[in-house]
Enzyme design. Structure first.
Site, PDB file in Angstrom:
ATOM      1  N   HIS A  64       0.846  -1.198   0.000  1.00  0.00           N
ATOM      2  CA  HIS A  64       0.000   0.000   0.000  1.00  0.00           C
ATOM      3  C   HIS A  64       0.878   1.243   0.000  1.00  0.00           C
ATOM      4  O   HIS A  64       1.992   1.257   0.524  1.00  0.00           O
ATOM      5  CB  HIS A  64      -0.976  -0.010   1.174  1.00  0.00           C
ATOM      6  CG  HIS A  64      -0.393   0.283   2.518  1.00  0.00           C
ATOM      7  ND1 HIS A  64      -0.278   1.561   3.015  1.00  0.00           N
ATOM      8  CD2 HIS A  64       0.075  -0.535   3.497  1.00  0.00           C
ATOM      9  CE1 HIS A  64       0.232   1.519   4.236  1.00  0.00           C
ATOM     10  NE2 HIS A  64       0.466   0.260   4.552  1.00  0.00           N
ATOM     11  N   ASP A 173       5.772   3.818   6.716  1.00  0.00           N
ATOM     12  CA  ASP A 173       4.632   2.908   6.592  1.00  0.00           C
ATOM     13  C   ASP A 173       3.686   3.520   5.566  1.00  0.00           C
ATOM     14  O   ASP A 173       2.923   4.427   5.891  1.00  0.00           O
ATOM     15  CB  ASP A 173       3.953   2.747   7.956  1.00  0.00           C
ATOM     16  CG  ASP A 173       2.683   1.933   7.924  1.00  0.00           C
ATOM     17  OD1 ASP A 173       2.419   1.276   6.900  1.00  0.00           O
ATOM     18  OD2 ASP A 173       1.942   1.965   8.919  1.00  0.00           O
ATOM     19  N   GLU A 205      -5.111   1.369   2.347  1.00  0.00           N
ATOM     20  CA  GLU A 205      -4.898   0.337   3.368  1.00  0.00           C
ATOM     21  C   GLU A 205      -5.148   0.874   4.760  1.00  0.00           C
ATOM     22  O   GLU A 205      -5.696   0.165   5.627  1.00  0.00           O
ATOM     23  CB  GLU A 205      -3.468  -0.214   3.260  1.00  0.00           C
ATOM     24  CG  GLU A 205      -3.199  -1.440   4.128  1.00  0.00           C
ATOM     25  CD  GLU A 205      -2.667  -1.098   5.524  1.00  0.00           C
ATOM     26  OE1 GLU A 205      -2.489  -2.031   6.336  1.00  0.00           O
ATOM     27  OE2 GLU A 205      -2.422   0.097   5.801  1.00  0.00           O
ATOM     28  N   GLU A 206      -4.742   2.105   5.005  1.00  0.00           N
ATOM     29  CA  GLU A 206      -4.835   2.670   6.346  1.00  0.00           C
ATOM     30  C   GLU A 206      -6.277   2.917   6.792  1.00  0.00           C
ATOM     31  O   GLU A 206      -6.525   3.161   7.972  1.00  0.00           O
ATOM     32  CB  GLU A 206      -4.041   3.986   6.424  1.00  0.00           C
ATOM     33  CG  GLU A 206      -2.545   3.850   6.172  1.00  0.00           C
ATOM     34  CD  GLU A 206      -1.807   3.112   7.281  1.00  0.00           C
ATOM     35  OE1 GLU A 206      -2.445   2.722   8.266  1.00  0.00           O
ATOM     36  OE2 GLU A 206      -0.591   2.929   7.146  1.00  0.00           O
ATOM     37  N   HIS A 311       3.491   4.961  12.824  1.00  0.00           N
ATOM     38  CA  HIS A 311       2.405   5.953  12.835  1.00  0.00           C
ATOM     39  C   HIS A 311       2.788   7.212  13.605  1.00  0.00           C
ATOM     40  O   HIS A 311       1.996   7.766  14.364  1.00  0.00           O
ATOM     41  CB  HIS A 311       1.115   5.336  13.396  1.00  0.00           C
ATOM     42  CG  HIS A 311       0.394   4.486  12.397  1.00  0.00           C
ATOM     43  ND1 HIS A 311      -0.950   4.229  12.479  1.00  0.00           N
ATOM     44  CD2 HIS A 311       0.832   3.851  11.273  1.00  0.00           C
ATOM     45  CE1 HIS A 311      -1.314   3.452  11.449  1.00  0.00           C
ATOM     46  NE2 HIS A 311      -0.239   3.216  10.719  1.00  0.00           N
TER      47      HIS A 311
END
Length: 346
Positions: A64, A173, A205-206, A311
């Site tokens: 992603h 990420d 994706e998140e 994150h």
């Protein structure tokens, strides 16, 4: 291609969920530089899918591209606006940070504000702030006149080099995963690969794995490897520790096809690639959770790259782990194609 530069360029781009198109041109450019013959298309909700060669077997690598962020949820007045999270954002990481928003016409800078400590009540000073207490001050860039509810933003930081081959930035990420896919094609150029490699750079994706499911259904690969990041820091005592600089992390569990896991670990051992293992007791928390069950089912594996401070605006990755993960994927694809030609399928 210098991996460090690739990671920094990718992670510096803006790609909050639904804004992945801001990063896709860079990915396409890098892949075209590797192989001018690759074919790219947009699939489903707009995932970028890049194909190399056209023989069997069909091997797909997924990653992603979107990152967590914030969205304007209310305009308070000519200077201030309220925000809500896009994905898993900890409000504590935002206080006092400069944030960059995409607007209809351009970009806008603001500062995330919070009531100053000496103005807070004593009983509130030890509490963590919630999104209900945060606001963005746009007075430093002309106010809120050109800001709209729904505009999305990220913390404004740039990638920096750390000691011992490490990099820190936002959105590692999962720009790390995107870099692994790009590098895997680069490595595969020097191998006698006879199959079809598909690189799927996915949206959303998140916010719920929304992109990968459509790509997997459309592509119907024979084998799939999902590349993401995982926690490279101290974990609970009952979980095997994962460390930066110790190589790719190969997943095992209900979301993973056992034969794919075994082929990945065998490939790593046979090529002196140091690796680590991560267990999934139920879901993996990655796109593998939807890829594996797509259509009639896809033989799926998970390879993760360890990072620190997930994150947050200061995620950290070891460049060597990215390169070793890409080597593992390219050799996996080679072995699968050779086995297929020899009619030994997993």
């Amino acid at each position: 291609m210098d991996t460090s530069t690739l990671l920094k360029n990718l992670s510096n781009t803006f790609a909050v969920s639904s804004f992945e198109n801001c990063t896709f041109p860079l990915i396409e450019k890098e892949l075209k530089n590797i192989s001018p013959d690759v074919k790219s298309e947009k699939v489903g909700i707009g995932n970028l899918v890049v194909t190399f060669e056209n023989e069997s077997p069909k091997i797909a690598f997924f990653a992603h591209v979107d990152e967590i962020g914030i969205v304007i949820s209310k305009i308070i007045d000519e200077h201030f606006a309220r925000i809500s999270p896009v994905g898993g954002v900890d409000p504590r990481t935002l206080v006092g940070k400069r944030v960059l928003f995409k607007t209809n016409d351009s970009e806008k800078i603001g500062i995330v504000g919070f009531l100053a400590p000496h103005l807070q009540k004593k009983e509130d000073r030890e509490k963590s702030p919630s999104f209900d207490e945060l606001f963005v001050d746009f007075s430093i860039s002309g106010g809120t006149s050109d800001i709209n509810v729904g505009d999305m933003g990220v913390i404004q930081v740039q990638a920096v080099d750390l000691e011992n081959g490490k990099i820190s930035n936002k959105s590692l990420d999962n720009r790390v995963g995107a870099a692994v896919l790009i590098k895997s094609l680069e490595y595969l150029q020097n191998l006698k690969f006879e199959g079809q490699l598909i690189l799927s750079f996915n949206k959303g994706e998140e916010v719920g794995l929304v992109g990968a499911q459509g790509s997997a259904y459309h592509l119907k690969p024979d084998y799939a490897i999902v590349v993401d990041v995982t926690f490279g820091e101290k974990l609970p005592e009952n979980i095997e520790p994962i460390k930066l600089g110790e190589g790719p992390v190969i997943g095992i569990g209900t979301t993973v096809t056992r034969s794919v896991f075994e082929e990945l670990t065998k490939t790593a051992k046979n090529n002196n690639i140091k690796y680590q293992i991560e267990t999934f007791t139920r879901g993996s928390g990655t796109e593998a959770d939807v890829v594996q069950i797509s259509s009639t089912g896809v033989k799926t594996g998970v390879v993760s790259v360890p990072i620190l401070n997930m994150h947050s605006p200061n995620e950290v990755v070891d460049v060597k782990d990215v390169e070793e993960s890409a080597k593992l994927l390219s050799l996996f694809a080679l072995n699968i194609s050779l086995n297929w030609k020899g009619r030994r399928k997993l």
